[in-house]
Scaffold this motif. Structure first.
Motif, PDB file in Angstrom:
ATOM      1  N   UNK A 173       0.839  -1.208   0.000  1.00  0.00           N
ATOM      2  CA  UNK A 173       0.000   0.000   0.000  1.00  0.00           C
ATOM      3  C   UNK A 173       0.870   1.254   0.000  1.00  0.00           C
ATOM      4  N   UNK A 174       1.925   1.244   0.812  1.00  0.00           N
ATOM      5  CA  UNK A 174       2.822   2.399   0.855  1.00  0.00           C
ATOM      6  C   UNK A 174       3.524   2.627  -0.474  1.00  0.00           C
ATOM      7  N   UNK A 175       3.854   1.540  -1.169  1.00  0.00           N
ATOM      8  CA  UNK A 175       4.534   1.654  -2.458  1.00  0.00           C
ATOM      9  C   UNK A 175       3.648   2.319  -3.508  1.00  0.00           C
ATOM     10  N   UNK A 176       2.338   2.273  -3.276  1.00  0.00           N
ATOM     11  CA  UNK A 176       1.392   2.887  -4.222  1.00  0.00           C
ATOM     12  C   UNK A 176       0.840   4.209  -3.696  1.00  0.00           C
ATOM     13  N   UNK A 177       1.539   4.804  -2.737  1.00  0.00           N
ATOM     14  CA  UNK A 177       1.140   6.130  -2.265  1.00  0.00           C
ATOM     15  C   UNK A 177       0.433   6.157  -0.937  1.00  0.00           C
ATOM     16  N   UNK A 178       0.237   4.988  -0.313  1.00  0.00           N
ATOM     17  CA  UNK A 178      -0.390   4.944   1.005  1.00  0.00           C
ATOM     18  C   UNK A 178      -1.902   5.052   0.959  1.00  0.00           C
ATOM     19  N   UNK A 179      -2.476   5.562   2.021  1.00  0.00           N
ATOM     20  CA  UNK A 179      -3.925   5.704   2.156  1.00  0.00           C
ATOM     21  C   UNK A 179      -4.253   7.198   2.199  1.00  0.00           C
ATOM     22  N   UNK A 180      -5.015   7.662   1.253  1.00  0.00           N
ATOM     23  CA  UNK A 180      -5.353   9.090   1.138  1.00  0.00           C
ATOM     24  C   UNK A 180      -4.077   9.957   1.141  1.00  0.00           C
ATOM     25  N   UNK A 181      -3.045   9.454   0.456  1.00  0.00           N
ATOM     26  CA  UNK A 181      -1.808  10.215   0.355  1.00  0.00           C
ATOM     27  C   UNK A 181      -0.901  10.135   1.562  1.00  0.00           C
ATOM     28  N   UNK A 182      -1.284   9.324   2.561  1.00  0.00           N
ATOM     29  CA  UNK A 182      -0.479   9.194   3.785  1.00  0.00           C
ATOM     30  C   UNK A 182       0.067   7.772   3.888  1.00  0.00           C
ATOM     31  N   UNK A 183       1.320   7.654   4.291  1.00  0.00           N
ATOM     32  CA  UNK A 183       1.918   6.335   4.483  1.00  0.00           C
ATOM     33  C   UNK A 183       1.364   5.681   5.752  1.00  0.00           C
ATOM     34  N   UNK A 212      -1.748   5.492  19.868  1.00  0.00           N
ATOM     35  CA  UNK A 212      -2.870   6.140  19.176  1.00  0.00           C
ATOM     36  C   UNK A 212      -3.006   5.654  17.726  1.00  0.00           C
ATOM     37  N   UNK A 213      -3.081   4.337  17.585  1.00  0.00           N
ATOM     38  CA  UNK A 213      -3.251   3.756  16.256  1.00  0.00           C
ATOM     39  C   UNK A 213      -4.696   3.930  15.792  1.00  0.00           C
ATOM     40  N   UNK A 214      -4.882   3.947  14.468  1.00  0.00           N
ATOM     41  CA  UNK A 214      -6.218   4.119  13.896  1.00  0.00           C
ATOM     42  C   UNK A 214      -6.996   2.811  13.869  1.00  0.00           C
ATOM     43  N   UNK A 269     -12.195   1.064   3.059  1.00  0.00           N
ATOM     44  CA  UNK A 269     -13.205   1.747   3.869  1.00  0.00           C
ATOM     45  C   UNK A 269     -12.762   3.166   4.229  1.00  0.00           C
ATOM     46  N   UNK A 270     -11.490   3.341   4.556  1.00  0.00           N
ATOM     47  CA  UNK A 270     -10.961   4.676   4.874  1.00  0.00           C
ATOM     48  C   UNK A 270     -11.118   5.600   3.668  1.00  0.00           C
ATOM     49  N   UNK A 271     -10.788   5.094   2.492  1.00  0.00           N
ATOM     50  CA  UNK A 271     -10.879   5.921   1.284  1.00  0.00           C
ATOM     51  C   UNK A 271     -12.333   6.223   0.932  1.00  0.00           C
ATOM     52  N   UNK A 272     -13.214   5.274   1.190  1.00  0.00           N
ATOM     53  CA  UNK A 272     -14.640   5.500   0.950  1.00  0.00           C
ATOM     54  C   UNK A 272     -15.192   6.537   1.925  1.00  0.00           C
ATOM     55  N   UNK A 273     -14.753   6.443   3.183  1.00  0.00           N
ATOM     56  CA  UNK A 273     -15.234   7.366   4.215  1.00  0.00           C
ATOM     57  C   UNK A 273     -14.537   8.718   4.153  1.00  0.00           C
ATOM     58  N   UNK A 274     -13.340   8.751   3.549  1.00  0.00           N
ATOM     59  CA  UNK A 274     -12.554   9.976   3.525  1.00  0.00           C
ATOM     60  C   UNK A 274     -12.026  10.337   4.897  1.00  0.00           C
ATOM     61  N   UNK A 275     -11.870   9.324   5.750  1.00  0.00           N
ATOM     62  CA  UNK A 275     -11.478   9.574   7.134  1.00  0.00           C
ATOM     63  C   UNK A 275     -10.957   8.291   7.771  1.00  0.00           C
ATOM     64  N   UNK A 276     -10.091   8.448   8.801  1.00  0.00           N
ATOM     65  CA  UNK A 276      -9.660   7.276   9.573  1.00  0.00           C
ATOM     66  C   UNK A 276     -10.443   7.161  10.883  1.00  0.00           C
ATOM     67  N   UNK A 326     -15.811   5.505  13.684  1.00  0.00           N
ATOM     68  CA  UNK A 326     -17.245   5.459  13.397  1.00  0.00           C
ATOM     69  C   UNK A 326     -17.523   5.573  11.896  1.00  0.00           C
ATOM     70  N   UNK A 327     -16.753   6.397  11.204  1.00  0.00           N
ATOM     71  CA  UNK A 327     -16.951   6.573   9.766  1.00  0.00           C
ATOM     72  C   UNK A 327     -16.439   5.359   8.989  1.00  0.00           C
ATOM     73  N   UNK A 328     -15.304   4.809   9.418  1.00  0.00           N
ATOM     74  CA  UNK A 328     -14.736   3.624   8.759  1.00  0.00           C
ATOM     75  C   UNK A 328     -15.671   2.431   8.928  1.00  0.00           C
ATOM     76  N   UNK A 329     -16.199   2.272  10.137  1.00  0.00           N
ATOM     77  CA  UNK A 329     -17.114   1.158  10.420  1.00  0.00           C
ATOM     78  C   UNK A 329     -18.293   1.167   9.445  1.00  0.00           C
ATOM     79  N   UNK A 330     -18.901   2.302   9.288  1.00  0.00           N
ATOM     80  CA  UNK A 330     -20.058   2.421   8.404  1.00  0.00           C
ATOM     81  C   UNK A 330     -19.688   2.098   6.956  1.00  0.00           C
TER      82      UNK A 330
END
Length: 455
Positions: free
Chosen positions: A91-101, A128-130, A365-372, A375-379
């Motif tokens: 995932x990191x090799x392809x730019x991570x998640x929402x531009x973050x490693x 404080x892991x996500x 799910x993070x990319x769909x929610x636009x957030x880590x 509650x948003x990831x769960x949905x």
């Protein structure tokens, strides 16, 4: 063993920046030059703006990896740590998640169930892991559950389990009982599977084997199997001496028509299968159907005496598709590149696949929610479809479990499995068994988790 020590973060791959934001050194150099030309006030304004932009786009997302790297369960769990880190590297090799490693924080709860809870608390509150990817045994999952529920953490749990659980803070990417144990025993009872009539339920003494066998006993009795034809026995974790127990199995199987249902976990599987062979028992005498023995466990065993014994899973390395072949090759290459034990001789198996695709489900799910935010990831996870190495799968729309195929495999000499039976399509997960809790369901959309079904 090449392991990350407790409290240390596993090193993420170092890669060149591919976006337009400056490196820290470039940032400071440009800021210094700006000071000479525009003055202190303008510099402070630029610093504030650039610093916020840099933090938002460049701060890594921490994830927890909570698997035993030592102790009795290391035989199974080390590979789950390895494949989670492989997914992170990809995932990191392809730019991570929402531009973050992604920055993994790896801890070793050392097959100590109390330590699992301590490490989970450390990951959520200190690091404080996500999200956390981890646990194998149900006792370890039960140990961390209050920590995740109290602190609204999110755990992806990759191993088959006994059901009777419906946590808002866990996504179960392994099988429920109706996706492994129940169809496995139904197969053994069928003409195709040998029409067995006697069942020796043997497991490690903790919640998963006992609850699974409670369900299987209820199922067998419902199918009119006489109580005398059902034996049940348990051994402690790390049990090594199976001579007496195998003697009992041999006597139980003497009249024919008997099989063993094994929920033995961890390194106890090695002496159990060895003793089984030592006493002259073979698959044709009394086949063992295992729920916790897969390709990874077979790496450390003499498979010559295991040929013909069975295991029920939702994935095997032998699945013959281009996607799975690539996954297997990639895992071998990853282990070799990182100088992990056995290198490119490593294998994949069901929990390894479930641990791997769990990371991608979270990413999607993070990319769909636009957030880590949990509650948003769960949905965003509800009803999600995705391609796993073993084929298309789906997260249930309401109950936090995973639609999966069911496969039954026969052990081959090379430690791989020949698929002898599989379900038609994906099987809907049912965390509450129809045999022991027909009145209960699990739904986090229309209900608050476990609910009472209407008559």
């Amino acid at each position: 063993m090449n392991e990350t020590k407790p409290h240390e973060s596993a090193k993420a791959p170092q890669e060149a920046s591919t976006d337009q934001h400056p490196s820290r050194r470039e940032f400071l150099t440009q800021s210094t030059k700006a000071a000479a030309g525009v003055g202190i006030a303008a510099l402070l304004g630029n610093l504030g703006h650039w610093a916020l932009s840099y933090a938002a786009d460049k701060e890594p997302i921490k994830i927890g990896v909570l698997h035993s790297l030592s102790g009795t369960m290391a035989i199974s769990e080390v590979s789950l740590r390895d494949v989670v880190l492989m997914a992170v590297e990809e995932i990191n090799a392809k730019g991570g998640v929402m531009g973050r490693k992604i920055q993994p924080v790896v801890v070793d709860p050392a097959s100590n169930w109390d330590l699992f809870a301590e490490k989970a608390k450390q990951l959520l509150l200190q690091d404080k892991v996500a999200v956390v990817f981890g646990c194998w045994t149900s006792v370890s999952r039960k140990s961390v559950l209050p920590v995740f529920e109290k602190n609204n953490g999110l755990l992806f749990y990759p191993v088959q389990y006994e059901g009777e659980e419906c946590s808002r803070n866990v996504f179960y990417t392994g099988a429920a009982v109706n996706q492994q144990a129940v169809p496995a025993v139904e197969y053994l009872m069928s003409k195709e599977g040998g029409a067995f009539k006697k069942f020796y339920l043997l497991g490690t003494d903790y919640v998963y084997p006992r609850t699974t066998n409670k369900i299987l006993r209820a199922m067998l009795l419902a199918k009119k199997v006489p109580p005398a034809n059902i034996m049940e026995e348990y051994t402690p974790f790390h049990h090594q001496d199976y001579q007496t127990i195998v003697g009992k199995i041999k006597k139980f199987a003497a009249g024919g028509g008997a099989c063993v249902i094994s929920t033995i976990n961890g390194d106890s599987n090695v002496p159990f299968y060895k003793e089984f062979a030592n006493q002259g028992l073979r698959a044709e005498d009394a086949p063992i159907m295992a729920f916790s023995v897969a390709e990874d466990e077979l790496r450390g065993m003499d498979t010559t005496a295991l040929v013909g014994h069975l295991a029920a899973w939702n994935y095997f390395q032998s699945i013959d598709t281009p996607e799975n072949k690539k996954f297997v090759d990639d895992f071998k290459a990853y282990c070799k590149k990182n100088n992990l034990p056995d290198g490119d001789k490593r294998v994949t198996d069901d929990p390894i696949e479930a641990a791997y695709f769990g990371v991608y489900v979270w990413k999607q799910a993070v990319e769909k929610a636009g957030s880590i935010e949990v509650d948003k990831v769960r949905k965003a996870v509800y009803g999600m479809e995705f391609m796993a190495p073993g084929g298309k799968k789906k997260m249930d729309e309401t109950n936090h479990h995973t639609y999966k195929p069911v496969l039954i495999g026969e052990i081959l000499k090379d430690g791989q499995f020949k698929v002898v039976w599989q379900s038609k399509g994906l099987v809907k997960p049912e965390p509450w068994s129809e045999y022991t809790n027909p009145d209960k369901g699990c739904d986090w959309v229309k209900h608050q988790g476990t609910y009472q079904k209407k008559a």
